[in-house]
Structure formats: C-alpha cells, structure tokens
Design an enzyme around this catalytic site. Structure first.
Site, mmCIF file in Angstrom:
data_model
loop_
_atom_site.group_PDB
_atom_site.id
_atom_site.type_symbol
_atom_site.label_atom_id
_atom_site.label_comp_id
_atom_site.label_asym_id
_atom_site.label_seq_id
_atom_site.Cartn_x
_atom_site.Cartn_y
_atom_site.Cartn_z
ATOM 1 N N LYS A 45 77.127 -37.720 -4.767
ATOM 2 C CA LYS A 45 77.752 -38.635 -5.723
ATOM 3 C C LYS A 45 76.737 -39.602 -6.319
ATOM 4 O O LYS A 45 76.898 -40.049 -7.448
ATOM 5 C CB LYS A 45 78.852 -39.441 -5.047
HETATM 6 C C1 LIG Z 1 79.820 -34.065 0.731
HETATM 7 C C2 LIG Z 1 80.751 -33.476 -0.271
HETATM 8 N N1 LIG Z 1 80.715 -32.157 -0.482
HETATM 9 C C3 LIG Z 1 81.546 -31.584 -1.364
HETATM 10 C C4 LIG Z 1 82.477 -32.309 -2.073
HETATM 11 C C5 LIG Z 1 83.345 -31.617 -3.063
HETATM 12 O O1 LIG Z 1 82.892 -31.884 -4.370
HETATM 13 P P1 LIG Z 1 83.920 -31.848 -5.578
HETATM 14 O O2 LIG Z 1 84.977 -32.836 -5.268
HETATM 15 O O3 LIG Z 1 83.110 -32.226 -6.769
HETATM 16 O O4 LIG Z 1 84.454 -30.473 -5.635
HETATM 17 C C6 LIG Z 1 82.547 -33.692 -1.876
HETATM 18 C C7 LIG Z 1 83.517 -34.552 -2.585
HETATM 19 O O5 LIG Z 1 83.582 -34.626 -3.747
HETATM 20 C C8 LIG Z 1 81.642 -34.295 -0.980
HETATM 21 O O6 LIG Z 1 81.649 -35.611 -0.809
HETATM 22 N N1 LIG Z 2 85.111 -35.700 -2.180
HETATM 23 C C1 LIG Z 2 85.332 -36.775 -3.062
HETATM 24 C C2 LIG Z 2 86.680 -36.762 -3.693
HETATM 25 C C3 LIG Z 2 86.658 -37.394 -5.047
HETATM 26 O O1 LIG Z 2 85.822 -36.655 -5.855
HETATM 27 P P1 LIG Z 2 85.336 -37.048 -7.299
HETATM 28 O O2 LIG Z 2 84.113 -36.237 -7.488
HETATM 29 O O3 LIG Z 2 86.426 -36.726 -8.220
HETATM 30 O O4 LIG Z 2 85.033 -38.524 -7.341
HETATM 31 C C4 LIG Z 2 84.980 -38.066 -2.349
HETATM 32 O O5 LIG Z 2 84.056 -38.067 -1.595
HETATM 33 O O6 LIG Z 2 85.608 -39.069 -2.544
#
Ligand SMILES: Cc1ncc(COP(=O)(O)O)c(C=O)c1O
Ligand SMILES: N[C@@H](CCOP(=O)(O)O)C(=O)O
Length: 467
Positions: free
Chosen positions: A112
C-alpha cells in the site's frame, strides 16, 4: 483525460476531481474514458529509468496535465526516497522462472505504501491549490489503514478516519494504525468484517448531505489515483524482465482486486502480460468465479492472510464494466443484483473473456503455512499473502515455459509474525524504527457496524480539528 463512472449516472471528472471525489455519486467507480496505449518503442524508452522517474511518466498519462509531469517528478522522487531499498521495488529471483516483486520496502511494510506515499503529497498539492480540505474515510483489513495513516498524519488539510474489523487484523497491523496519535488521525474498530467496514464507507459516500458537509474523500482503491500509482511497478518489473520484447505473467494475492486491476490496466495499455494469476485464501469467491462463473457471496472467514479476508472485491466492478463492453447500465444492474441476491450474474461470454486473462487459485491456512515453509527451505522468508501468490504461480503457470512469473510480494513477513513462526520457527524482526511498537500507547474507539454512529463519530472528529 476525463473519467466516467462504471454506473453511468455521475458527471465525468478530470483527474483532480476523481482524486478528491473517491467514489462516484452513483455508487460506481471512476475509470478513464479511454485507455492510453503505448507502442513497443515507447515502452522501451522507459527501460532503465529510476523507479520514481518511471512512475512519474506513467502516472502523468492519467493526469491530463493537472498535475503535470514537472510537478509529479519531484513529488514522486521525494515519496520513494525514504524506501528501505534503493530499487524501491526490487525483483528477487526465487527459481528459474519465478520472481518476487518486493513491494514492502515502504514505511508500513506493505504494498500500500507504493501508492500512499505519493497520494499524501498529491492530496496536499491539490488541496493547497484549491484552498480546500477533506475528510478521508477508509476501510482496512489491516494494511491500507496503516499506510494511509502514515501518508496523511499531520497534514493540515486532511482529517482521516480509518475503520478496521475489530480483532481481525494482526497485532502489528493494528498497532501500526492505533499508535499514531496525530490529532488529524482517528481509528475505529468496527464489530464486523472488512466487508462491513467497506460497506459503511460506501454508505457514507451515498449519504449526499453528509458527503458534502464533510468533504469526504477516499484512499481505498475505489479511488482511481490509487490504481494509477500501482501500475508503475508492473511496468518496471516487466521491462526489467525483457518486455515489451518478452511476455511476462503476474501472480497477485488478491482481496479487494485493486492490485491485480492495476496489472490488468498495464496490460490494457499494451504491456505484454500473458496471464494474471489471482491468489485467494479460503475466502475464495474470485477463484470460484474464474473456475465456474460462480460469484456467490459467503460469510467472510478469518485466515492467516487477514488482508485478503474479503468477499466483495470493490475493484471487480471496474473489470466487470470492461467485460460488459463498457455498458454502464448493465454494470449497474449486475452490481444491484449482486448486492440484492448475493450472486453476480455475469454473462457467459464476459466470463469466458475474463478466463482468457485471469486464472484463480485458492489456498487454505495449512497450505499457506506449507508454502511459507517450502520457500523458507529455499532461502526466502515470505509473509502469508505473498506465499499464496507463489503457490498460485507454482500451481497454474502459463504453458509457455519461457514466460517468467512475477509474484507480487505484498507484505513484509514481520507483519504476520504468528503465521511465519508457526511455519518456520523463525521470528521475523520488525525494522528498528518499529522495534518499540508493542510498547507504544494506542488510541482507538469501538463501534458497532451502524452508519448513524459512525457518521456521528466522523463528524465529531472533523469538527474538532476544523474548530
Ligand atoms: C498484504 C496484502 N496482500 C494482498 C492484498 C490484496 O490486495 P487487493 O486488495 O488490492 O486485492 C492486501 C490488501 O489489499 C494486502 O494488504
Ligand atoms: N487488504 C486491504 C483491503 C482494502 O484494500 P484497498 O486496496 O481497497 O485499500 C487492506 O489492507 O486494508
């Protein structure tokens, strides 16, 4: 560059408008009115650029000059300067064909940060120019929250309230959020799942007077700016492995579908991506969809990869819009039925075209621990989310063995010490700047998943800071 809503009932906006709006007024998600497509020569020109410079080139394709490349470049150079690796997002070779794209070298140790560290200054730049302020409301299953708080803390024009599902994040994830005591930051532990938190956020956006009064904005991947800032690392890693003169595949541990959607966007822009593998935990709605066109909602189950404990993957709507030939009315109706009936009726032709690009894979907790153990024996310590990505790469590689598979390594193993210890017996240490995380005082409030109470909390938080 204009952006339209996937549901077709909201006014189109420019990039800045989309950044500040977050979610469209009709409940849809903003997408570019048309996709920029690069030629092979244009992709080649990007080879060898430092990460921030490449990111500025890619992101400026989506901003329509506002902000322009000259503004973005120093902003992104500063954003990535503090990362713990000089390459920002290094590629680590795991075997002859599989690579880990480490996206966790930012301040909060998850992918993120790749977008959020740029999003904070981007908000500041736009808000300062317009003389405005916003209240950001966000939902997190653990990682978005800490990255957003780190990116927005102490920014004068931003208040931020993050909702997390009580007891369903790792302790490290929770403390990374709740120990930030900056006055513009508030954390809410919601009695419910991540999906409940995300529904509350969307409901706040759907409450027009509240949305206007609070100048609501979003940092979840419902905000297009998040996706735009996640595209560059797919480009950088593909170019490093020989694109555009060689195809690559990506394996992406997936929950809210934002990360893999950014990979899909890179493909839509002409990057030669042969296949996108989607890794899920026991919350396997996406794997069920891809294997049998069964997008049926079930209860969210806790797992060792809590950030992916999600059933309603918000960004799937952006893909659905494309699969339905950009038919906004059909997208809106499909989403309405999904929420009303708990099952998404995707036409067969649209499902088939999805399966030409995407493959799904699901792994339970025992399998996740076994994969962490396997990787550790090979000399790589992975977090549970990354391990699901590598397991997906092993299980469904593209049939052409010359195509390398890049696994999005989405979090540092130290964020999930319990699973890593169970699998390997190893304690993955937190970096020294987080060494006292468990001793720091926490601040958060608890609320039921009740819109009225959450809105009242957000209002109090914002008014206190504006006054
Ligand atoms: C460590 C981790 N891996 C994978 C994901 C999944 O990613 P996305 O929500 O973009 O599919 C998340 C949350 O978003 C995460 O925090
Ligand atoms: N896995 C995510 C969930 C929210 O995902 P986002 O990419 O839409 O912000 C988290 O860690 O909060």
């Amino acid at each position: 560059m204009r952006y339209i809503s996937t549901r077709g009932e909201a006014p189109s906006r420019d990039f800045e408008g989309v950044l500040l709006a977050g979610l469209a007024e009709d409940g849809g998600l903003f997408v570019p009115e048309s996709w920029p497509v690069l030629t092979s020569a244009e992709w080649r020109e990007l080879r060898g650029l430092p990460y921030a410079d490449l990111a500025a080139r890619i992101v400026s394709l989506f901003t329509g000059g506002q902000p322009d490349h000259a503004t973005l470049l120093p902003m992104l150079r500063r954003a990535y300067a503090g990362f713990g690796h000089p390459a920002v997002a290094p590629l680590v070779q795991l075997d002859a064909r599989v690579f880990a794209l480490e996206l966790f070298h930012g301040p909060t140790l998850a992918f993120k940060d790749m977008a959020m560290q740029a999003l904070g200054p981007l908000f500041d730049h736009v808000l300062a120019r317009r003389g405005e302020r916003v209240t950001i409301v966000g939902a997190t299953s653990g990682d978005t929250g800490s990255a957003a708080i780190e990116a927005c803390r102490d920014r004068a024009a931003i208040d931020i309230v993050i909702l997390h599902p009580e007891g369903r994040t790792s302790l490290v994830q929770r403390r990374q959020m709740t120990t930030v005591l900056a006055p513009n930051v508030a954390n809410l532990a919601i009695e419910g799942s991540f999906d409940d938190c995300q529904d509350l956020v969307k409901a706040m956006f759907a409450d027009a007077p509240f949305r206007q009064d609070m100048h609501l904005s979003a940092v979840n991947s419902i905000n297009w700016a998040r996706i735009a800032l996640q595209i560059p690392y797919y480009v950088a890693s593909a170019l490093a492995l020989g694109a555009p003169d060689r195809e690559v595949a990506f394996s992406v541990p997936t929950g809210n579908f934002g990360n893999v959607l950014a990979a899909w966007a890179a493909r839509r822009m002409g990057l030669p991506i042969a296949q996108l593998l989607i890794g899920s935990n026991r919350n396997d709605i996406l794997a069920r969809f891809l294997s049998g066109n069964d997008m049926t909602m079930r209860t969210v189950e806790p797992s060792f990869s809590p950030s992916m404990d999600i059933q309603v993957s918000s960004n799937f709507e952006r893909l659905l819009f494309e699969l339905l030939g950009r038919d906004a009315a059909a997208t809106a109706e499909t989403m309405r039925r999904f929420r009303a009936e708990g099952r998404m009726p995707v036409p067969d032709a649209a499902w088939r075209s999805a399966t030409q690009v995407f493959r799904g894979f699901a792994l339970d907790d025992a399998g996740t621990l076994a994969e962490i153990r396997r990787l550790h024996r090979q000399g790589y310590l992975a977090d549970p989310h990354t391990a699901i990505g590598t397991a997906a790469a092993m299980a469904s590689p593209p049939s052409d063995p010359a195509i390398p598979i890049v696994v999005a390594a989405t979090a540092h193993p130290a964020k999930f010490p319990d699973a890593v210890r169970q699998a390997t017996g190893i304690e993955a240490p937190l970096p020294s700047r987080l060494a006292d995380l468990y001793e720091r005082p926490e601040r958060f409030s608890r609320l039921p998943a009740d819109l009225g109470q959450v809105e009242a909390f957000v209002r109090r938080h914002t008014l206190r800071n504006v006054a």
